[in-house]
Motif scaffolding. Structure first.
Motif, PDB file in Angstrom:
ATOM      1  N   ALA A   2      -4.109 -29.734 -21.804  1.00 16.04           N
ATOM      2  CA  ALA A   2      -5.394 -29.699 -21.099  1.00 16.04           C
ATOM      3  C   ALA A   2      -5.889 -28.268 -20.934  1.00 16.04           C
ATOM      4  O   ALA A   2      -5.109 -27.346 -20.748  1.00 16.04           O
ATOM      5  N   THR A   3      -7.186 -28.130 -21.015  1.00 10.54           N
ATOM      6  CA  THR A   3      -7.825 -26.840 -20.813  1.00 10.54           C
ATOM      7  C   THR A   3      -7.943 -26.567 -19.319  1.00 10.54           C
ATOM      8  O   THR A   3      -8.389 -27.422 -18.564  1.00 10.54           O
ATOM      9  N   SER A   4      -7.558 -25.372 -18.893  1.00 11.18           N
ATOM     10  CA  SER A   4      -7.689 -24.989 -17.486  1.00 11.18           C
ATOM     11  C   SER A   4      -9.070 -24.370 -17.280  1.00 11.18           C
ATOM     12  O   SER A   4      -9.492 -23.509 -18.039  1.00 11.18           O
ATOM     13  N   ARG A   5      -9.753 -24.840 -16.258  1.00 14.00           N
ATOM     14  CA  ARG A   5     -11.099 -24.378 -15.945  1.00 14.00           C
ATOM     15  C   ARG A   5     -11.177 -23.985 -14.475  1.00 14.00           C
ATOM     16  O   ARG A   5     -10.351 -24.383 -13.681  1.00 14.00           O
ATOM     17  N   GLN A   6     -12.230 -23.236 -14.144  1.00 10.53           N
ATOM     18  CA  GLN A   6     -12.507 -22.879 -12.758  1.00 10.53           C
ATOM     19  C   GLN A   6     -13.855 -23.450 -12.350  1.00 10.53           C
ATOM     20  O   GLN A   6     -14.820 -23.384 -13.109  1.00 10.53           O
ATOM     21  N   LEU A   7     -13.906 -23.976 -11.132  1.00 11.79           N
ATOM     22  CA  LEU A   7     -15.160 -24.381 -10.523  1.00 11.79           C
ATOM     23  C   LEU A   7     -15.325 -23.558  -9.251  1.00 11.79           C
ATOM     24  O   LEU A   7     -14.435 -23.550  -8.392  1.00 11.79           O
ATOM     25  N   LEU A   8     -16.443 -22.861  -9.168  1.00  8.20           N
ATOM     26  CA  LEU A   8     -16.769 -22.058  -7.993  1.00  8.20           C
ATOM     27  C   LEU A   8     -17.920 -22.736  -7.271  1.00  8.20           C
ATOM     28  O   LEU A   8     -18.978 -22.957  -7.863  1.00  8.20           O
ATOM     29  N   SER A  55     -12.735 -10.992 -10.831  1.00 10.54           N
ATOM     30  CA  SER A  55     -12.978 -11.420 -12.219  1.00 10.54           C
ATOM     31  C   SER A  55     -13.189 -12.927 -12.323  1.00 10.54           C
ATOM     32  O   SER A  55     -12.799 -13.552 -13.306  1.00 10.54           O
ATOM     33  N   TRP A  56     -13.820 -13.507 -11.318  1.00 12.13           N
ATOM     34  CA  TRP A  56     -14.221 -14.912 -11.346  1.00 12.13           C
ATOM     35  C   TRP A  56     -15.668 -14.946 -11.833  1.00 12.13           C
ATOM     36  O   TRP A  56     -16.596 -15.144 -11.065  1.00 12.13           O
ATOM     37  N   LEU A  57     -15.845 -14.744 -13.103  1.00 10.86           N
ATOM     38  CA  LEU A  57     -17.181 -14.626 -13.672  1.00 10.86           C
ATOM     39  C   LEU A  57     -17.576 -15.934 -14.352  1.00 10.86           C
ATOM     40  O   LEU A  57     -16.941 -16.346 -15.330  1.00 10.86           O
ATOM     41  N   PRO A  58     -18.589 -16.589 -13.835  1.00 17.18           N
ATOM     42  CA  PRO A  58     -18.981 -17.871 -14.423  1.00 17.18           C
ATOM     43  C   PRO A  58     -19.618 -17.716 -15.801  1.00 17.18           C
ATOM     44  O   PRO A  58     -20.286 -16.729 -16.083  1.00 17.18           O
ATOM     45  N   ASP A  59     -19.377 -18.725 -16.622  1.00 18.50           N
ATOM     46  CA  ASP A  59     -20.060 -18.831 -17.912  1.00 18.50           C
ATOM     47  C   ASP A  59     -21.413 -19.511 -17.715  1.00 18.50           C
ATOM     48  O   ASP A  59     -22.347 -19.278 -18.464  1.00 18.50           O
ATOM     49  N   LEU A  60     -21.466 -20.384 -16.694  1.00 16.00           N
ATOM     50  CA  LEU A  60     -22.658 -21.166 -16.412  1.00 16.00           C
ATOM     51  C   LEU A  60     -22.803 -21.300 -14.902  1.00 16.00           C
ATOM     52  O   LEU A  60     -21.817 -21.543 -14.205  1.00 16.00           O
ATOM     53  N   ALA A  61     -24.017 -21.145 -14.412  1.00 23.31           N
ATOM     54  CA  ALA A  61     -24.321 -21.373 -12.997  1.00 23.31           C
ATOM     55  C   ALA A  61     -25.338 -22.502 -12.897  1.00 23.31           C
ATOM     56  O   ALA A  61     -26.390 -22.449 -13.532  1.00 23.31           O
ATOM     57  N   LEU A  62     -25.001 -23.511 -12.114  1.00 24.39           N
ATOM     58  CA  LEU A  62     -25.934 -24.586 -11.790  1.00 24.39           C
ATOM     59  C   LEU A  62     -26.444 -24.301 -10.390  1.00 24.39           C
ATOM     60  O   LEU A  62     -25.664 -24.259  -9.439  1.00 24.39           O
ATOM     61  N   SER A 110     -18.109 -26.038 -23.185  1.00 26.14           N
ATOM     62  CA  SER A 110     -17.634 -24.685 -23.485  1.00 26.14           C
ATOM     63  C   SER A 110     -17.529 -23.795 -22.246  1.00 26.14           C
ATOM     64  O   SER A 110     -16.962 -22.709 -22.318  1.00 26.14           O
ATOM     65  N   ALA A 111     -18.048 -24.232 -21.106  1.00 21.91           N
ATOM     66  CA  ALA A 111     -17.987 -23.427 -19.879  1.00 21.91           C
ATOM     67  C   ALA A 111     -16.574 -23.483 -19.304  1.00 21.91           C
ATOM     68  O   ALA A 111     -16.123 -24.525 -18.849  1.00 21.91           O
ATOM     69  N   GLY A 112     -15.898 -22.354 -19.335  1.00 17.46           N
ATOM     70  CA  GLY A 112     -14.562 -22.274 -18.750  1.00 17.46           C
ATOM     71  C   GLY A 112     -14.603 -22.042 -17.255  1.00 17.46           C
ATOM     72  O   GLY A 112     -13.689 -22.395 -16.523  1.00 17.46           O
ATOM     73  N   CYS A 113     -15.700 -21.434 -16.799  1.00 13.03           N
ATOM     74  CA  CYS A 113     -15.898 -21.183 -15.376  1.00 13.03           C
ATOM     75  C   CYS A 113     -17.327 -21.588 -15.025  1.00 13.03           C
ATOM     76  O   CYS A 113     -18.282 -21.048 -15.575  1.00 13.03           O
ATOM     77  N   LEU A 152     -17.583 -19.487  -0.244  1.00 13.32           N
ATOM     78  CA  LEU A 152     -17.205 -19.725  -1.629  1.00 13.32           C
ATOM     79  C   LEU A 152     -15.886 -20.474  -1.672  1.00 13.32           C
ATOM     80  O   LEU A 152     -14.939 -20.097  -0.979  1.00 13.32           O
ATOM     81  N   ALA A 153     -15.826 -21.543  -2.454  1.00 19.19           N
ATOM     82  CA  ALA A 153     -14.577 -22.266  -2.685  1.00 19.19           C
ATOM     83  C   ALA A 153     -14.277 -22.208  -4.177  1.00 19.19           C
ATOM     84  O   ALA A 153     -15.158 -22.406  -5.009  1.00 19.19           O
ATOM     85  N   ARG A 154     -13.012 -21.911  -4.491  1.00 15.35           N
ATOM     86  CA  ARG A 154     -12.590 -21.831  -5.897  1.00 15.35           C
ATOM     87  C   ARG A 154     -11.586 -22.940  -6.182  1.00 15.35           C
ATOM     88  O   ARG A 154     -10.605 -23.103  -5.452  1.00 15.35           O
ATOM     89  N   PHE A 155     -11.846 -23.660  -7.258  1.00 18.40           N
ATOM     90  CA  PHE A 155     -10.971 -24.744  -7.692  1.00 18.40           C
ATOM     91  C   PHE A 155     -10.477 -24.451  -9.103  1.00 18.40           C
ATOM     92  O   PHE A 155     -11.201 -23.886  -9.912  1.00 18.40           O
TER      93      PHE A 155
END
Length: 181
Positions: A2-8, A55-62, A110-113, A152-155
């Motif tokens: 599984a791919t590890s991802r971050q949700l902020l 270094s919690w830099l998002p690839d995509l922001a909703l 493709s968004a890892g974060c 901010l919550a990081r998952f």
């Protein structure tokens, strides 16, 4: 594997209630006129610097299209070292936890974060329901106390956005603006 991802999850910075004639959607950051300056205008860059520092830099922001969330994003993103693709998602304004989950599930693979910038009570409800059994005890305790403006919550997530459900993520951090001042 599984791919590890971050949700902020980021709640908008403190907004103004100075003009009761304004629609909720149109409230700016504020409140204006505090002795120490507008709290919302100070918190957003502070959280942006914290994202960059860690270094919690998002690839995509909703981002909710409400004025206070757009202003928060402008101030947060100005502190990041890289440009971030941003999508203003109508469904995030007055969103329930289920609405937020649906938006996350539709995120580009493709968004890892992924960063979601929205409002309470939906954002806080989503965070509490999304945190699974492997979440950090200290982070859970902070989240259960309160998820104030600017928090901010990081998952960390294993798997694809489209396959996520409640209880599927590990909450690793819950950072409140007062933690950084």
């Amino acid at each position: 594997m599984a791919t590890s991802r971050q949700l902020l999850l980021l709640r908008h910075a403190k907004s103004s209630w100075d003009d009761p004639a304004l629609a909720d959607f149109d409230r700016p950051l504020g409140p204006r006129g505090l002795p120490l300056g507008p709290r919302g205008l100070k918190t957003a860059p502070l959280m942006g610097r914290e994202l960059a520092r860690r270094s919690w830099l998002p690839d995509l922001a909703l981002v909710s299209p409400a004025l206070r969330t757009r202003e928060t994003w402008r101030l947060v993103s100005a502190e990041l070292s890289a440009s971030v693709t941003v999508e203003f998602a109508e469904a995030l304004f007055e969103a329930t936890a289920g609405d937020i989950l649906a938006e996350v599930q539709q995120a580009v693979a493709s968004a890892g974060c992924l960063l979601v910038l929205g409002h309470n009570p939906g954002l806080e409800d989503f965070a509490r329901r999304f945190a699974g059994p492997r979440s950090g005890v200290a982070a859970l305790r902070k989240l259960e106390e309160k998820f104030p403006t600017g928090a901010l919550a990081r998952f960390v997530i294993d798997g694809d956005w489209a396959d996520l459900g409640f209880g599927a993520a590990r909450l690793t951090h819950c950072i409140k603006p007062k933690d950084l001042s």
